[in-house]
Write a protein that holds these residues in place. Structure first.
Motif, PDB file in Angstrom:
ATOM      1  N   MET A   5      46.571  57.947  38.456  1.00  0.00           N
ATOM      2  CA  MET A   5      46.743  57.184  37.223  1.00  0.00           C
ATOM      3  C   MET A   5      47.260  55.780  37.478  1.00  0.00           C
ATOM      4  N   GLY A   6      47.928  55.579  38.613  1.00  0.00           N
ATOM      5  CA  GLY A   6      48.421  54.250  38.947  1.00  0.00           C
ATOM      6  C   GLY A   6      47.415  53.396  39.685  1.00  0.00           C
ATOM      7  N   SER A   7      46.257  53.951  39.986  1.00  0.00           N
ATOM      8  CA  SER A   7      45.242  53.208  40.731  1.00  0.00           C
ATOM      9  C   SER A   7      44.435  52.304  39.806  1.00  0.00           C
ATOM     10  N   SER A   8      43.773  51.325  40.402  1.00  0.00           N
ATOM     11  CA  SER A   8      42.923  50.423  39.621  1.00  0.00           C
ATOM     12  C   SER A   8      41.734  51.166  39.020  1.00  0.00           C
ATOM     13  N   TYR A   9      41.365  52.308  39.603  1.00  0.00           N
ATOM     14  CA  TYR A   9      40.227  53.067  39.096  1.00  0.00           C
ATOM     15  C   TYR A   9      40.495  53.662  37.723  1.00  0.00           C
ATOM     16  N   ALA A  10      41.749  53.850  37.377  1.00  0.00           N
ATOM     17  CA  ALA A  10      42.099  54.420  36.080  1.00  0.00           C
ATOM     18  C   ALA A  10      42.378  53.352  35.035  1.00  0.00           C
ATOM     19  N   SER A  11      42.214  52.091  35.406  1.00  0.00           N
ATOM     20  CA  SER A  11      42.520  51.004  34.475  1.00  0.00           C
ATOM     21  C   SER A  11      41.538  50.989  33.308  1.00  0.00           C
ATOM     22  N   LEU A  12      42.070  50.966  32.107  1.00  0.00           N
ATOM     23  CA  LEU A  12      41.227  50.925  30.908  1.00  0.00           C
ATOM     24  C   LEU A  12      40.657  49.536  30.648  1.00  0.00           C
ATOM     25  N   SER A  13      41.107  48.558  31.415  1.00  0.00           N
ATOM     26  CA  SER A  13      40.566  47.207  31.272  1.00  0.00           C
ATOM     27  C   SER A  13      39.444  46.931  32.275  1.00  0.00           C
ATOM     28  N   ARG A  14      39.073  47.919  33.036  1.00  0.00           N
ATOM     29  CA  ARG A  14      38.022  47.744  34.041  1.00  0.00           C
ATOM     30  C   ARG A  14      36.698  47.409  33.358  1.00  0.00           C
ATOM     31  N   THR A  15      35.980  46.458  33.929  1.00  0.00           N
ATOM     32  CA  THR A  15      34.671  46.081  33.432  1.00  0.00           C
ATOM     33  C   THR A  15      33.614  46.504  34.441  1.00  0.00           C
ATOM     34  N   PRO A  16      32.689  47.367  34.065  1.00  0.00           N
ATOM     35  CA  PRO A  16      31.659  47.794  35.015  1.00  0.00           C
ATOM     36  C   PRO A  16      30.779  46.626  35.431  1.00  0.00           C
ATOM     37  N   GLN A  17      30.247  46.712  36.653  1.00  0.00           N
ATOM     38  CA  GLN A  17      29.440  45.622  37.202  1.00  0.00           C
ATOM     39  C   GLN A  17      28.091  46.153  37.693  1.00  0.00           C
ATOM     40  N   PRO A  18      27.245  46.587  36.786  1.00  0.00           N
ATOM     41  CA  PRO A  18      25.958  47.158  37.201  1.00  0.00           C
ATOM     42  C   PRO A  18      24.981  46.092  37.677  1.00  0.00           C
ATOM     43  N   ARG A  19      24.036  46.509  38.507  1.00  0.00           N
ATOM     44  CA  ARG A  19      22.956  45.641  38.965  1.00  0.00           C
ATOM     45  C   ARG A  19      21.649  46.403  38.851  1.00  0.00           C
ATOM     46  N   ALA A  20      20.577  45.670  38.583  1.00  0.00           N
ATOM     47  CA  ALA A  20      19.264  46.311  38.492  1.00  0.00           C
ATOM     48  C   ALA A  20      18.833  46.833  39.857  1.00  0.00           C
ATOM     49  N   VAL A  21      19.029  46.041  40.890  1.00  0.00           N
ATOM     50  CA  VAL A  21      18.670  46.430  42.251  1.00  0.00           C
ATOM     51  C   VAL A  21      19.899  46.285  43.132  1.00  0.00           C
ATOM     52  N   VAL A  22      20.324  47.380  43.717  1.00  0.00           N
ATOM     53  CA  VAL A  22      21.456  47.374  44.645  1.00  0.00           C
ATOM     54  C   VAL A  22      20.885  47.285  46.056  1.00  0.00           C
ATOM     55  N   GLU A  23      21.203  46.194  46.731  1.00  0.00           N
ATOM     56  CA  GLU A  23      20.669  45.974  48.080  1.00  0.00           C
ATOM     57  C   GLU A  23      21.782  46.131  49.107  1.00  0.00           C
ATOM     58  N   CYS A  24      21.596  47.102  50.015  1.00  0.00           N
ATOM     59  CA  CYS A  24      22.613  47.388  51.026  1.00  0.00           C
ATOM     60  C   CYS A  24      21.964  47.475  52.397  1.00  0.00           C
ATOM     61  N   GLY A  25      22.317  46.530  53.254  1.00  0.00           N
ATOM     62  CA  GLY A  25      21.834  46.574  54.625  1.00  0.00           C
ATOM     63  C   GLY A  25      22.771  47.382  55.493  1.00  0.00           C
ATOM     64  N   SER A  26      22.549  47.363  56.782  1.00  0.00           N
ATOM     65  CA  SER A  26      23.398  48.080  57.716  1.00  0.00           C
ATOM     66  C   SER A  26      24.832  47.598  57.587  1.00  0.00           C
ATOM     67  N   SER A  27      25.778  48.555  57.532  1.00  0.00           N
ATOM     68  CA  SER A  27      27.205  48.237  57.310  1.00  0.00           C
ATOM     69  C   SER A  27      27.391  47.438  56.023  1.00  0.00           C
ATOM     70  N   SER A  28      26.528  47.704  55.051  1.00  0.00           N
ATOM     71  CA  SER A  28      26.557  47.022  53.752  1.00  0.00           C
ATOM     72  C   SER A  28      26.478  45.506  53.907  1.00  0.00           C
ATOM     73  N   ASN A  29      25.608  45.063  54.788  1.00  0.00           N
ATOM     74  CA  ASN A  29      25.354  43.637  54.967  1.00  0.00           C
ATOM     75  C   ASN A  29      23.841  43.420  54.998  1.00  0.00           C
ATOM     76  N   PRO A  30      23.246  42.864  53.932  1.00  0.00           N
ATOM     77  CA  PRO A  30      23.931  42.271  52.779  1.00  0.00           C
ATOM     78  C   PRO A  30      24.536  43.329  51.860  1.00  0.00           C
ATOM     79  N   ASN A  31      25.461  42.855  51.054  1.00  0.00           N
ATOM     80  CA  ASN A  31      26.148  43.707  50.089  1.00  0.00           C
ATOM     81  C   ASN A  31      25.928  43.128  48.698  1.00  0.00           C
ATOM     82  N   HIS A  32      24.836  43.536  48.092  1.00  0.00           N
ATOM     83  CA  HIS A  32      24.512  43.075  46.745  1.00  0.00           C
ATOM     84  C   HIS A  32      24.673  44.244  45.772  1.00  0.00           C
ATOM     85  N   GLY A  33      25.899  44.450  45.338  1.00  0.00           N
ATOM     86  CA  GLY A  33      26.193  45.502  44.386  1.00  0.00           C
ATOM     87  C   GLY A  33      26.630  46.812  45.013  1.00  0.00           C
TER      88      GLY A  33
END
Length: 397
Positions: free
Chosen positions: A71-99
């Motif tokens: 409950m004390g983590s940022s994941y439980a924050s009610l002010s969190r704003t989701p950040q969706p993307r149409a295409v999530v691009e993830c290369g090796s080790s998440s590089n590039p990291n697009h979403g």
């Protein structure tokens, strides 16, 4: 004439099948999916949630500390704003990291809020979980680049946990549940069940399979569930070694890895094998921990669904937990193992498997017990493991 020929072919096919069984040929694997799925039933059941909630309400440890941590983590924050993307691009080790980071963390936040709803009965948390899931289901269409299957596994393993709790326990309604189901079926399920990771390090296919099984439960899709269980039962023996396997570990099913040299290379150059050694042990304990976590998570979901897979994999899971936690606890690394040096960092991935094997099945696991209790309360690794002390510590349900 055509009808007679067809009938004759059918009889011959039946006789061939019977002959195959008589000669010890392969028989079809039994259906694993239940006749009716249990909901909520991905990693955590209603009974498990109720047990943990009662412990938190009574202020008992380690559940209260685990709850406060969540409950004390940022994941439980009610002010969190989701950040969706149409295409999530993830290369090796998440590089590039697009979403990539945003998707994984929003999935964990949705699950965190779903748990927070269940424990507090405060509808604000259920609505926040729904807001996050709806934002992504309205937006995402694809995952691209080399890490697309792995990224889909990480996020796809987490989304159904949240969705199951909200859909089947929140009485405020979720109009977007159907669209979310469509997202899981069209965007995630094809990526995690297409067999693209057979020659990758084993944590890939294991978390992808965890995602596939969770999605199958949410979709009530018996065919997808059966396929995922079949993949799992092939992959676990190729990830954790037992001496009963013979001189060499089992190779991944349907892969090009089949010679002694190829198997040793796949096992990070390790040529001496012992009970509980994993395919990624000599890479590092962190990736190995992810593989072990998915093995336990999948078995846990299967148990909730009434087709318990623990008996099929418990020896491998038991030895893997004991093997790796022994070195985490300070046991000296022998010269035959990884050249005499291992990269520790198993992280907080033992709670689910330890609870199932030690507390439910009564298996003595001193190394795993020492490690697990010393690392409570577990938090989240920001990929797919989250809050398992809260949900699974000493949980008999």
């Amino acid at each position: 004439m055509a009808r007679t020929r067809t009938a004759l072919l059918s009889v011959l096919a039946l006789l061939a099948g019977l002959l195959s069984l008589q000669l010890g040929g392969p028989a079809p694997r039994a259906t694993a999916a239940p006749a009716a799925f249990t909901h909520p039933g991905v990693l955590v059941s209603r009974a498990q949630l109720d047990y943990a909630r009662s412990k938190v309400q009574a202020g008992q440890q380690p559940w209260k500390a685990a709850y406060d941590n969540m409950m004390g983590s940022s994941y439980a924050s009610l002010s969190r704003t989701p950040q969706p993307r149409a295409v999530v691009e993830c290369g090796s080790s998440s590089n590039p990291n697009h979403g990539c980071t945003e998707e994984r963390q929003d999935a964990i936040a949705a699950y965190t809020d779903a748990l927070a709803w269940y424990f507090t009965r405060d509808s604000k948390y259920a609505k926040k979980s729904i807001e996050i899931m709806d934002a992504w289901s309205a937006t995402i269409t694809d995952h691209t680049n080399s890490n697309a299957p792995l990224q889909s596994g990480w996020s796809g393993a987490t989304w159904p946990r949240a969705a199951e709790i909200i859909k089947y326990t929140y009485d405020g309604g979720w109009p977007g549940a159907g669209r979310f189901a469509t997202m899981l079926r069209n965007v995630y399920l094809p990526e995690v069940s297409n067999g693209s990771a057979t020659t990758k390090n084993g944590n890939w296919e294991l978390v992808m399979t965890e995602a596939a099984i969770g999605i199958a439960v949410f979709l009530d899709d018996r065919s997808a569930y059966d396929k995922a269980v079949s993949t799992y039962l092939d992959r676990v023996p190729a990830y954790i070694y037992l001496t009963s396997d013979g001189d060499l570990p089992k190779p991944p099913a349907d892969s090009s890895i089949d010679t002694k040299a190829e198997i040793i290379k796949y096992w990070q150059g390790q040529s001496t094998f012992a009970d509980g050694l994993a395919q990624e042990t000599c890479r590092d304990f962190g990736h190995t921990g992810w593989g072990i976590a998915s093995i336990a998570d999948i078995a846990e979901t299967s148990r909730i669904q009434g087709q318990d897979l623990y008996p099929k994999i418990q020896d491998r899971l038991r030895y893997a937990l004991g093997f790796h936690t022994a070195y985490e606890n300070g046991t000296a690394v022998p010269s035959w193992l990884c050249g005499g040096s291992v990269k520790k960092g198993l992280d907080q991935v033992t709670e689910v498997g330890f609870n199932a094997l030690h507390n439910r099945l009564g298996i003595s696991m001193s190394n795993a017990q020492k490690y697990t209790e010393a690392h409570r309360p577990s938090g989240t690794d920001n990929y797919f493991n989250a809050w398992t002390t809260l949900t699974h510590a000493d949980n008999p349900s």
